[in-house]
Scaffold this motif. Structure first.
Motif, short mmCIF file in Angstrom:
data_model
loop_
_atom_site.label_atom_id
_atom_site.label_comp_id
_atom_site.label_asym_id
_atom_site.label_seq_id
_atom_site.Cartn_x
_atom_site.Cartn_y
_atom_site.Cartn_z
N ILE A 72 1.41 -0.43 -3.01
CA ILE A 72 1.40 -1.47 -4.03
C ILE A 72 2.87 -1.81 -4.29
CG2 ILE A 72 0.95 -1.99 -6.46
CD1 ILE A 72 -1.52 -0.25 -6.31
N THR A 73 3.22 -3.07 -4.18
CA THR A 73 4.61 -3.48 -4.39
C THR A 73 4.89 -3.64 -5.89
OG1 THR A 73 4.08 -5.84 -4.27
CG2 THR A 73 4.64 -4.72 -2.18
N GLU A 74 6.16 -3.75 -6.22
CA GLU A 74 6.54 -3.93 -7.64
C GLU A 74 5.89 -5.18 -8.22
OE1 GLU A 74 10.52 -3.19 -9.32
OE2 GLU A 74 11.02 -2.53 -7.28
N LYS B 92 -1.66 0.65 -11.70
CA LYS B 92 -0.90 0.22 -10.52
C LYS B 92 0.56 0.67 -10.62
CE LYS B 92 -3.73 -3.79 -9.34
NZ LYS B 92 -3.74 -5.27 -9.27
N GLN B 93 1.11 0.66 -11.83
CA GLN B 93 2.48 1.14 -12.02
C GLN B 93 2.58 2.63 -11.72
OE1 GLN B 93 3.42 -0.17 -15.97
NE2 GLN B 93 3.67 -2.30 -15.33
N LEU B 94 1.56 3.37 -12.15
CA LEU B 94 1.52 4.80 -11.86
C LEU B 94 1.45 5.03 -10.35
CD1 LEU B 94 1.29 7.40 -13.71
CD2 LEU B 94 -1.10 7.40 -13.06
N LEU C 236 9.44 10.09 -14.58
CA LEU C 236 8.85 8.80 -14.90
C LEU C 236 7.32 8.87 -14.81
CD1 LEU C 236 9.01 5.79 -15.52
CD2 LEU C 236 9.37 5.39 -13.06
N PHE C 237 6.81 9.54 -13.79
CA PHE C 237 5.35 9.68 -13.64
C PHE C 237 4.73 10.30 -14.89
CE2 PHE C 237 1.94 12.72 -12.93
CZ PHE C 237 0.92 11.87 -12.56
N LEU D 67 -5.39 9.95 -4.77
CA LEU D 67 -6.20 9.95 -5.99
C LEU D 67 -5.83 8.78 -6.90
CD1 LEU D 67 -6.73 13.51 -7.53
CD2 LEU D 67 -8.42 11.90 -6.71
N SER D 68 -4.55 8.43 -6.93
CA SER D 68 -4.14 7.32 -7.79
C SER D 68 -4.72 6.00 -7.28
CB SER D 68 -2.62 7.24 -7.92
OG SER D 68 -2.02 6.73 -6.75
N ARG D 69 -4.95 5.91 -5.98
CA ARG D 69 -5.58 4.70 -5.42
C ARG D 69 -7.00 4.57 -6.00
NH1 ARG D 69 -4.37 -0.10 -4.19
NH2 ARG D 69 -3.77 -0.25 -2.05
#
Length: 127
Positions: free
Chosen positions: A44-46, A54-56, A75-76, A112-114
């Protein structure tokens, strides 16, 4: 045991930080050594990171590809805490991802984040 990858025409792939784009035909190759890689479909791009999940996911991508992931990990955990405050229903999934991050299993955390991004998309389309 080598990993066989097949790329669609013009599909992109990151291997150890190098961005590679396939030509105009489907191709297959083998990765015979340990490396960090991501297919275009896993990235995922910025500009696409327009939601908290999505930011995570983007942060986890940076962590996975980084030589020194420490700054990204901080940051995470800040983002994870904010996400749980915003969307308490995501707490269980975020906790599972955080466990993997703490264990240094960054690729598994990314996968998992996906699923978390897919979940977020499904609940926002229901609303």
């Amino acid at each position: 045991m080598p990993l066989r990858l097949e790329l669609k025409p013009f599909e992109r792939l990151i291997i150890n930080g190098a961005l590679i784009r396939n030509g105009d035909r489907r191709s297959a190759f083998l990765i015979e050594t340990q490396c960090k890689f991501l297919r275009e479909s896993e990235i995922i791009t910025e500009s696409e990171a327009d939601t908290a999940c999505k930011q995570l996911h983007l942060t986890l991508t940076v962590i996975y590809l980084a030589d020194d992931p420490a700054q990204g990990i901080d940051l995470f955990f800040r983002q994870a805490t904010d996400l749980i405050r915003l969307v308490p229903a995501a707490a269980q999934q975020v906790a599972a991802i955080a466990e993997l991050v703490e264990a240094g299993e960054y690729y598994r955390a990314l996968k998992l984040s996906r699923k978390l991004v897919e979940w977020e998309s499904a609940i926002s389309s229901e609303a």
